[in-house]
Design a protein around this motif. Sequence first.
Motif, mmCIF file in Angstrom:
data_model
loop_
_atom_site.group_PDB
_atom_site.id
_atom_site.type_symbol
_atom_site.label_atom_id
_atom_site.label_comp_id
_atom_site.label_asym_id
_atom_site.label_seq_id
_atom_site.Cartn_x
_atom_site.Cartn_y
_atom_site.Cartn_z
ATOM 1 N N THR A 1 -1.498 -4.822 7.164
ATOM 2 C CA THR A 1 -1.704 -4.999 5.780
ATOM 3 C C THR A 1 -1.281 -6.741 5.352
ATOM 4 O O THR A 1 -0.562 -7.438 6.117
ATOM 5 C CB THR A 1 -1.384 -4.125 4.806
ATOM 6 N N CYS A 2 -1.629 -7.048 4.199
ATOM 7 C CA CYS A 2 -1.056 -8.412 3.781
ATOM 8 C C CYS A 2 -0.808 -8.503 2.386
ATOM 9 O O CYS A 2 -0.942 -7.770 1.601
ATOM 10 C CB CYS A 2 -2.079 -9.422 4.460
ATOM 11 N N CYS B 1 -2.001 -10.711 -1.050
ATOM 12 C CA CYS B 1 -3.320 -11.567 -1.402
ATOM 13 C C CYS B 1 -2.836 -12.553 -2.402
ATOM 14 O O CYS B 1 -2.007 -12.170 -3.080
ATOM 15 C CB CYS B 1 -4.320 -10.515 -2.087
ATOM 16 N N SER C 1 -4.137 -13.037 -5.105
ATOM 17 C CA SER C 1 -4.299 -12.283 -6.513
ATOM 18 C C SER C 1 -2.903 -11.312 -6.586
ATOM 19 O O SER C 1 -3.009 -11.092 -7.845
ATOM 20 C CB SER C 1 -5.634 -11.427 -6.612
ATOM 21 N N ASP C 2 -2.608 -11.138 -5.531
ATOM 22 C CA ASP C 2 -0.926 -10.223 -5.729
ATOM 23 C C ASP C 2 -0.097 -11.019 -6.457
ATOM 24 O O ASP C 2 0.870 -10.752 -7.055
ATOM 25 C CB ASP C 2 -0.471 -9.567 -4.635
ATOM 26 N N GLU D 1 -5.486 -4.826 1.121
ATOM 27 C CA GLU D 1 -6.364 -5.268 2.138
ATOM 28 C C GLU D 1 -5.668 -4.457 3.307
ATOM 29 O O GLU D 1 -4.464 -4.202 3.590
ATOM 30 C CB GLU D 1 -5.821 -6.785 2.525
ATOM 31 N N PHE E 1 -11.440 -3.985 0.060
ATOM 32 C CA PHE E 1 -10.671 -3.686 -1.088
ATOM 33 C C PHE E 1 -11.174 -2.751 -2.232
ATOM 34 O O PHE E 1 -10.711 -2.432 -3.072
ATOM 35 C CB PHE E 1 -10.210 -5.059 -1.668
ATOM 36 N N ASP F 1 -11.053 -8.558 3.411
ATOM 37 C CA ASP F 1 -10.947 -9.315 1.898
ATOM 38 C C ASP F 1 -11.354 -10.875 1.963
ATOM 39 O O ASP F 1 -12.490 -11.210 1.490
ATOM 40 C CB ASP F 1 -9.570 -8.919 0.939
ATOM 41 N N VAL F 2 -10.262 -11.344 2.394
ATOM 42 C CA VAL F 2 -10.511 -12.946 2.112
ATOM 43 C C VAL F 2 -11.713 -13.724 2.997
ATOM 44 O O VAL F 2 -12.482 -14.499 2.358
ATOM 45 C CB VAL F 2 -9.160 -13.820 2.498
ATOM 46 N N THR G 1 -14.780 -12.198 1.127
ATOM 47 C CA THR G 1 -14.922 -13.081 -0.096
ATOM 48 C C THR G 1 -15.249 -14.528 -0.016
ATOM 49 O O THR G 1 -16.148 -14.853 -0.787
ATOM 50 C CB THR G 1 -13.485 -12.854 -0.886
ATOM 51 N N VAL H 1 -8.743 -17.709 0.714
ATOM 52 C CA VAL H 1 -10.147 -17.504 0.407
ATOM 53 C C VAL H 1 -11.012 -18.624 0.549
ATOM 54 O O VAL H 1 -12.209 -18.683 1.182
ATOM 55 C CB VAL H 1 -10.526 -16.942 -1.023
ATOM 56 N N LYS I 1 -0.505 -17.230 3.581
ATOM 57 C CA LYS I 1 -1.062 -15.907 3.597
ATOM 58 C C LYS I 1 0.013 -15.194 4.746
ATOM 59 O O LYS I 1 0.064 -15.361 5.506
ATOM 60 C CB LYS I 1 -2.237 -15.440 4.021
#
Lengths: 338, 338
Positions: free
Chosen positions: A35-36, A38, A40-41, A60, A85, A146-147, A150, A174, A333
């Motif tokens: 997992t990671c 983001c 946006s986190d 993610e 996501f 996700d990234v 996206t 992203v 990231k």
Amino acid sequence: MRGAVIHAPGDVRFEERDDPEIIHPTDAVIRTVATCVCGSDLWPYRGAEPIGDPHPMGHEYVGIVEEVGDEVANVKPGQFVVGSFATSDNTCANCRNGWQSNCLHREFMSTCQADHIRIPNAHGTLVATDGHPDAAFVPSLLAVSDVMGTGWYAALAAEVKPGSTAVVVGDGAVGLCGVIAARELGAERIIAMSRHTSRQNLALAFGATDIVSERGDEGIARVKDLTGGIGADSVLECVGNPESMHQALHSARPGGNVGFVGVPHEVSLDGQELFFSHVGVRGGPAPVRRYLPDLIDRVLSGRINPGKVFDLTLPLDQVAEGYQAMDERRAIKALLKP
Amino acid sequence: MRGAVIHAPGDVRFEERDDPEIIHPTDAVIRTVATCVCGSDLWPYRGAEPIGDPHPMGHEYVGIVEEVGDEVANVKPGQFVVGSFATSDNTCANCRNGWQSNCLHREFMSTCQADHIRIPNAHGTLVATDGHPDAAFVPSLLAVSDVMGTGWYAALAAEVKPGSTAVVVGDGAVGLCGVIAARELGAERIIAMSRHTSRQNLALAFGATDIVSERGDEGIARVKDLTGGIGADSVLECVGNPESMHQALHSARPGGNVGFVGVPHEVSLDGQELFFSHVGVRGGPAPVRRYLPDLIDRVLSGRINPGKVFDLTLPLDQVAEGYQAMDERRAIKALLKP
């Protein structure tokens, strides 16, 4: 089990949490392989979004299926899976139109920085790989959830076409994946806007042909210089603030397109300005599920390697350090391994 | 020669004006066969836009070429011509991309409610018909120079496709022409939003399949009822105020498209709302020149009859009555004959 919980800005803790369970017959529970954190986190981490009560974090994931509900027929225990996501039933009217991230039963994932995860709508969300992929592919498959998905959507929303010119605003994960997407979709010239050497280098490795380090009016002027004076066919807006949106809209040529995938914060578009620009805009949370089979293929065939955006790998229990490193821009990231 | 001059809100006069002359070698002078009053002319007429010094009005025209500059090779004296309200050289980078209404040498027409008109960029703006068309076609050819071309662009910007569902917001001449365009482009269901019986009837005659007379949240709910609960694939916004834009954005399905052609007045789009809607938007002054040959063919072959939007025909010297009739909604659109 254990996972990340945010308590306050700057305060992410690795704590005991309840074990996830099958609640609905369309759920699955997976054991997290990776997992990671983001970009946006970082909004709540930086206090730019309200946090409220302490709550889990993360959206993610890739993992191994441990258990499925009665109505989950597409994946089974033991399989390696990639998801999105945004969960989707993949059957509603919006899903059938290709907008799985606007599924009528959508739930946004928010508990994934943990060693086990419940996946709602697992039947319409998870895609299994053929066998267990080599560990070397895990970062890229995680990026797809996700990234990379996206960045792909940003390029499609910006209508990148073979032979076209694309600008990528934002050099986060992203944006960097947007460079990959623009190249895969055939853009001839890809202008990455970045002021950080390590990110510039990654953008170039991913296929960028030009780097513009200026911002604001200077940045716009540089883009115009590089695009025959009129601007680019396609612009991928991968930040989400007023300055980046301004940059994006003014970097597109008349009749060009802006795909915007940074969640907008205090962004508004002036109707008359947009009108006279002839620029088309489309944004939103990427319908990653639509792209999963294709993007998984591109990863496993070695065509793309978006996992390079992870320049920091930590044990999951050091999740707090992952947030801090990204907040301080020491890392693009952070990948987390249970 | 004589033409319309606006002096103040509500005060349009028919006056002596200087004869138009060739100023640049790319100019032409035409003798007006027909011109008209546009919905957008009502903005200054109603005091909603500043007027400043008294000035000529009008941007829609068909006519007979009287004189051309040395660099105008595509049309010659004696030919019947249709042009666009936005002039274009048809050779610059924006024109080559199909955005003639954003030509680097664009001049917006503004003197056409007159018996003679100078056309700048005539070489890239005017299209001659084969011979002189029958008088019965004149209203439709006049419509092509703006409202039909604009309705066409609205439908293309809204990405109307065969079998799709379209909503048209606005029952003025442009909205009604948008109904024609949606039908020509193959929309299966065309929902016209209108509260006026005569306009509803014309919309139905032009191919609308449904009429919605409600507005605001009720109007949006009615559109959703008619579109499987999610909204329409395409929405043509043909008004340009905050209410109509709201109506349009909320009538589109997730991932649908809004083409907006009403010049926006005090309209802004919230970035986050647009983001989560997944709706694509594109607007602007229509690149009518791009569509002229095709639309002229459709008129002369009898496929489309947008001239029906003219429900009032007046001698040019009664131009003031044309404005008043449209302002009071006694007429949809007034055609003026010198």
